[in-house]
Every structure is written in structure tokens, then in C-alpha cells.
Design a protein around this motif. Sequence first.
Motif, PDB file in Angstrom:
ATOM      1  N   GLY A 259       0.784  -1.222   0.000  1.00  0.00           N
ATOM      2  CA  GLY A 259       0.000   0.000   0.000  1.00  0.00           C
ATOM      3  C   GLY A 259       0.818   1.275   0.000  1.00  0.00           C
ATOM      4  N   LEU A 260       1.921   1.289  -0.713  1.00  0.00           N
ATOM      5  CA  LEU A 260       2.761   2.490  -0.766  1.00  0.00           C
ATOM      6  C   LEU A 260       2.009   3.687  -1.329  1.00  0.00           C
TER       7      LEU A 260
ATOM      8  N   THR B  84      -3.675   6.562   3.966  1.00  0.00           N
ATOM      9  CA  THR B  84      -3.587   6.062   5.335  1.00  0.00           C
ATOM     10  C   THR B  84      -4.967   6.118   5.983  1.00  0.00           C
ATOM     11  N   TYR B  85      -5.418   5.001   6.519  1.00  0.00           N
ATOM     12  CA  TYR B  85      -6.736   4.934   7.150  1.00  0.00           C
ATOM     13  C   TYR B  85      -6.734   5.712   8.457  1.00  0.00           C
TER      14      TYR B  85
END
Length: 415
Positions: free
Chosen positions: A399-400, A404-405
Motif C-alpha cells: 500500500g505504498l 492512510t486509514y
Amino acid sequence: MKHCVLFFLGMTLGIPLFGQEFDLLIQNAYLIDARNARQDTLDLGMANGKIAQVAPSIDPSRAKKVIDASGLILCPGLIDTHTHVFVGSKARTFADGFSSVSPDDFSFRSGVTTVVDAGTSGWRNFETFKKNVIDASQTRVLAFLNIAGSGMSGNPSQENLEDMDAEMAVKMIQKYPDHLVGIKIGHYTGEEWLPFDRALLAAETAKKPLLVECHLPQYTLAEQLEKMRPGDILTHSFEEIDERMPIVDEKGRLRPFVQTAYERGIIFDVGHGGAGFWFSQAIPALRQGLVPHTFGTDLHRFSMNAGMKNILNVMSKFIAMGMETEEVIKRASWQAAQAIQRPDLGHLSEGAVADLALLKLHEGEFGFVDAAGNRIAGKYKLEAELTMKGGKVVYDLNGLTAKTYNENMLWIDEK
């Protein structure tokens, strides 16, 4: 003051500012680009599916999205020069069959953006292959055209001499020059030289390389190499099945005619497959200076879960045998592009299509296996972290490029 407020809000909320020129910026990666002789920590910016700039440092405010690639290798999208991807519903065959595999299932997760099908189709069924697989795939699929009219369709059709028509093969290449990169000969068990000669004629007429897949038991390797021209490709170079095929002798010495062919410009492709790669050939050959030009995997249903696994495993195998990481990446990118006469691929020049991969070179204790079930140990193994084709993310292991969650986001009470 107004611009300062907008800048602060943009940086906080991730809103693109003032028409930033890069869609994506990769920073702090160790970039390997053989065509441009670059091996250094560099930044790379992309825009509109192309590589826009490569420089020691690029201002992140110029990009809509920024990736910190510290500790990763940035290289061109890899090119697998030997695959079988004419997948279809026919059992026990490669052409339009279940023995081939779908390219998208295996390419991007290995850093590969281009695969080259090794003659699974011929002039009779290439258009079916194009319609059902090439046009339907995200992966760039190129192909060698089999001199056998129906390609790798099993016996007796793939050994039908009447169907090995050089003129029809050339016409098909001329019709699809952006997809067909050469002619292939292989999987012929007869004693006649007619198939080889017709394949060579077609390749010469089309001005394309000939791919020789050395499942030609009635011809010695010396005879095959003697007929081949500089730029023609021998695959399964490190095979040790038939006594006529090995490139090193029983004492581990490189055969003189192999050395001559190598120096004459014959291209030696790995072609690992399920049975095409043996340490007993590769290790002594490598020590005597015969380094493979390309890292074709011979990807198909039976090789993908055996010793071969994927192109990064094959490349890591050669690192374990003593090659430098930069050298294996060169051969899987720019050198592969040259072998198939596609200089538009395999490099990170400004203006080039943004096909690229971010690789992680893991350090630890790893094992690598050949076709005979032999194992060697290695300290390093390559893994794909991110693959992009035409500037689009097609594989992102960790996930780069993802958001961000934020677990503190507000939730609506449905009550």
C-alpha cells in the motif's frame, strides 16, 4: 497570505495545488537504468503515463502524490522473454489451452509489465490469441510466432510440415508488427531440417529474431547454433535433459562451439520452465563467463509452482550464483528490450512510457531449486513492492500509494 492558507490546507487535506506537474513522485529510491547508465539514489516524477523527470532531488510540492522509496530499488518494468499465455479452454494443450496461464495473474506481482509469448500461437490462430488474451490483458503481451501454423497445439498438428508456411508467417508479422517480435521453432521430433529452415527464412524475411526452443532432439546443439544468426535467441540455455543439448561437458567445461556462438552474438535466454534449468550447467557456465542475456521464465501451468516460481526467483537464483543485482536487472529490462527489438521499453528515460517496478532486496537465508530438484542457498531475494504500467499502479504489495486509514474519522449514528 491567501496562498499560504491554501498551501497549508492543501498539504493537510491532500488536495492538488496549483496544477502540480507530476501525478506521482518517487523519492529516495536506488534507481537502476541500464540504458542511461544510471545506478544511484534518484527521484523520478511521472505525468500523463510518461516519465517526466529523473533527478537527484525533486521538490515534492510539484507532485500530487509522493512515495518515499528509501531502501527500495527502482527499475524499469521487467520483461519476461519466454512465457506461454495463450490460455483457453482446451485441455492438455498450450495453444488456446489450459496448459498456458493468464498473463495478468502472474506479471505485475513479479514486477513484470511486458511478457513475450514463446510461440504458443502460429499464423493460423494468432488472431484468436490476440482477441481473447492480448487485447483483454492489462499486461503488455508480445509474441514470437510459431512456424507451425497452429502453434503449440500438440501432435500431430504442431509437426505438420505442410502447415509450416514461411510466407504466411511473414504476412501475419507484417499485419501485426506491434505485437509480433519474431519467429519460433521448437517441439519438433522429426529428422528433417525443413521446419528449422522455414523458420529461419521467415525470420530473415521479416527482419526479426529467431527463437530456438531446443526441444529438437534430432538436431545437435552445435548444428542449431551454427545455423543461427547474431541476434537469434537460444532458450533453455542451461538444460540438461538430452545428451545433445548441454552447453558444458561432463567435466564442467564450456563447449567450444557454445563459446563461439556466444561471442558471435547469439543470445542465450534462461528459459527456466519446469525442466529447462540445471545448476550443473548454469554454475560452471557462469564461472566461465557465459552470462545469460535475458531471464525468460518459460512461465506456464507446470512451471509456476515448481523450481521456477517467477522471474524474480530466477533473477535471485543468479544473484545467489554470484551475479550482481544491477546486472540481473539490466538483463531483465533493457537487454531484454533490445533482444526483442523494442527499444521503447526497458528503460527510465524522460519521455518514456512509465513502466516501472519498485523492488525490495531482502537479506536472509533463502533456498533456490533447479529442475532436477537440487537446492542452493542464497543471502538475497528480490520481491516486488510496487508495479506501474503506463503510469498506473497495477500492483502495490504494502500500500505504498494507498491512503492512510484514519480510525478517528467521524461515524454517522444510524439510530
